[in-house]
Design a protein around this motif. Structure first.
Motif, PDB file in Angstrom:
ATOM      1  N   GLU A 101       0.828  -1.217   0.000  1.00 29.83           N
ATOM      2  CA  GLU A 101       0.000   0.000   0.000  1.00 29.83           C
ATOM      3  C   GLU A 101       0.858   1.260   0.000  1.00 29.83           C
ATOM      4  O   GLU A 101       0.613   2.192  -0.780  1.00 29.83           O
ATOM      5  N   TYR A 118      -7.891  -1.628  -9.859  1.00 32.74           N
ATOM      6  CA  TYR A 118      -7.330  -2.515  -8.840  1.00 32.74           C
ATOM      7  C   TYR A 118      -8.140  -3.802  -8.733  1.00 32.74           C
ATOM      8  O   TYR A 118      -9.305  -3.863  -9.115  1.00 32.74           O
ATOM      9  N   ALA A 122      -6.681  -5.955  -3.370  1.00 28.91           N
ATOM     10  CA  ALA A 122      -6.204  -4.612  -2.992  1.00 28.91           C
ATOM     11  C   ALA A 122      -7.382  -3.763  -2.517  1.00 28.91           C
ATOM     12  O   ALA A 122      -7.662  -2.692  -3.058  1.00 28.91           O
ATOM     13  N   ALA A 125      -7.038   0.026  -2.136  1.00 29.18           N
ATOM     14  CA  ALA A 125      -6.566   0.880  -3.239  1.00 29.18           C
ATOM     15  C   ALA A 125      -7.573   1.955  -3.630  1.00 29.18           C
ATOM     16  O   ALA A 125      -7.187   3.057  -4.037  1.00 29.18           O
ATOM     17  N   SER A 136     -11.112   5.644  -9.462  1.00 25.47           N
ATOM     18  CA  SER A 136     -10.732   4.242  -9.328  1.00 25.47           C
ATOM     19  C   SER A 136     -11.805   3.313  -9.878  1.00 25.47           C
ATOM     20  O   SER A 136     -13.002   3.605  -9.833  1.00 25.47           O
TER      21      SER A 136
END
Length: 475
Positions: A101, A118, A122, A125, A136
């Protein structure tokens, strides 16, 4: 909007440390790079070094970023992927992965990325990206039916009382509003119970990872196509309440590393000497390792079937695996005239493309399924871990594959004696009239998987969405 579409994106991809995840991430990265966008593919040094080489036209658009894997106790030296370690050591790999991370955050801070893609592992993330002002996407290499089955965040968090016992995972959940057999069998659940428990060395269950990944992303990107499974995309829209974008089946149109030509030359020579459609190809991917009982059943089944075979068998998961699989005494000698047991890497895509291969005994991992459909090879299904049981139910429903009969509760093989289940299943799918439906269906669905215009449209639609909404984020 026109100006948005002119902007070239920078997308960072951060897959889980398993080749069943790394390869679909790389396939998507290549399709995005082909459109002239920049992709930073982030993983550990050894994993990146083991990936297929990039085509020369993509080198300036797709860059590999190596983040050294932090050392943790009980994780062997140089073990950077699930294929390197026994199943019970994967929890330490997840612990090391979570320790990425901080270095990933440092890279993102200087990356000028527009989006981060991601993987489920994860789970942190999405929050990292949000704090840095980067959009994201949770990119699921698991299929829409698999993700639809595991359900909404309330169920993944355990707040919902629907799934308090393993048996509750053997039926379709109430948020699936159409008839479906997509569920796990009890023996499949018992093999993966550890994934729903926080009592592992990483301190986080897979269910928690999925929940946080889904909740903390801006969009969900998923491998699949709406023409093949429209009802499951609707389920995801309903339970996620955020954009769900398909990226197609990500057919690999390039052969594996051309460097290993000696291997292919030998394998091709052997296949060239077999009759058309006479060989069953047996392989279970880079993650699954059969039990000794399963290996014995497969071996006895191949022997009893009298069918020619090419069996890729991983005898252990990495150099630290203490449990080395063995074949029945005398098996290779008795079958050497019509079969090969191959214990190292094999060029699967090339093998499936050979005319001698008439069927594929597989674990139901989706990359293998796509490669089988691409080459019109009917499927004999034998599941081991994770989402494979859910994939198998989809393939059964659509008559694309036939599962080797097993007892639902303990996974034991049916049949009067060892090998009967496998032998009967192989002959059924490859040669018998009753199995003709599987041989025909795999050809009928091919266009849904390999249509280049459809695949191109999925990528164009995805990029248009990313361009428009990515820019809005920074506005």
């Amino acid at each position: 909007m026109a100006r948005n579409e002119e902007k070239k994106l920078h997308i960072v991809m951060f897959p889980w440390l398993a080749f069943g995840h790394l390869i679909p991430n790389l396939e998507l990265a290549k399709l995005i790079a082909k459109k002239g966008h920049q992709v930073s593919f982030v993983s550990t040094p050894r994993n990146i070094d083991r990936l297929p080489k990039l085509p020369s036209n993509l080198v300036s658009f797709l860059s590999f970023v190596k983040l050294p894997l932090p050392k943790v106790d009980n994780l062997p030296e140089n073990a950077e992927a699930t294929t390197d370690v026994p199943y019970d050591v994967v929890q330490y790999l997840k612990k090391a992965y979570d320790a990425l991370e901080e270095p990933l955050t440092s890279f993102l801070e200087s990356s000028k990325a527009d989006w981060v893609f991601y993987d489920f592992a994860a789970f942190w993330a999405g929050s990292v990206a949000s704090k840095l002002g980067i959009r994201s996407a949770f990119y699921s290499i698991y299929t829409p039916p698999a993700m639809g089955f595991i359900g909404p965040a309330s169920v993944l968090s355990g707040e919902n009382s629907l799934r308090t016992k393993p048996e509750s995972l053997t039926v379709a959940p109430p948020w699936v509003h159409f008839p479906s057999t997509v569920a796990l069998r009890l023996f499949e659940i018992m093999k993966i119970l550890d994934t729903v428990s926080d009592d592992n060395e990483s301190g986080v269950s897979d269910m928690y990872r999925f929940r946080e990944s889904i909740q903390n992303c801006d969009i969900v990107v998923i491998r699949g196509c709406t023409e093949f499974e429209p009802e499951w995309f609707q389920v995801l829209d309903n339970i996620y309440q955020k954009p769900v974008l398909p990226v197609g089946q990500l057919v690999n149109r390039e052969f594996e590393d051309e460097e290993d030509t000696d291997t292919w030359r030998w394998v091709k020579g052997w296949l060239d000497n077999q009759a058309r459609g006479s060989v069953v190809y047996v392989a279970f991917g880079s993650e699954a390792k059969p039990s000794q009982e399963e290996v014995t059943e497969i071996a006895k089944g191949l022997e009893k079937s009298k069918v020619n075979f090419f069996w890729v068998l991983r005898l252990r998961r990495g150099a630290w695996d203490p449990h080395v699989l063995t074949l029945p005494e005398g098996f290779e000698e008795r079958t050497k005239a019509r079969g090969v047991v191959w214990t190292s890497w094999a060029p699967q895509l090339r093998i499936l493309g050979h005319v001698a291969v008439g069927g594929f005994l597989t674990h139901s991992g989706w990359t293998s399924v796509v490669e089988a459909v691409q080459n019109e090879k009917p499927l004999i299904l034998l599941t081991f871990l994770a989402d494979q049981g859910l994939n198998a139910r989809v393939l059964e429903e659509k008559k694309m594959g036939y599962s080797v009969p097993r007892d639902d509760r303990d996974g034991s093989f049916t049949g009067d004696s060892v090998g009967d289940s496998v032998a009967d299943s192989v002959r059924l799918v490859m040669f018998e009239q009753e199995g003709r439906i599987y041989r025909d269906k795999i050809k009928q669905v091919k266009d849904l998987f390999v249509n280049t215009q459809r695949q191109d449209k999925y990528i164009n639609d995805l990029l248009s969405f990313l361009q428009f909404h990515g820019n809005n984020k920074h506005a």
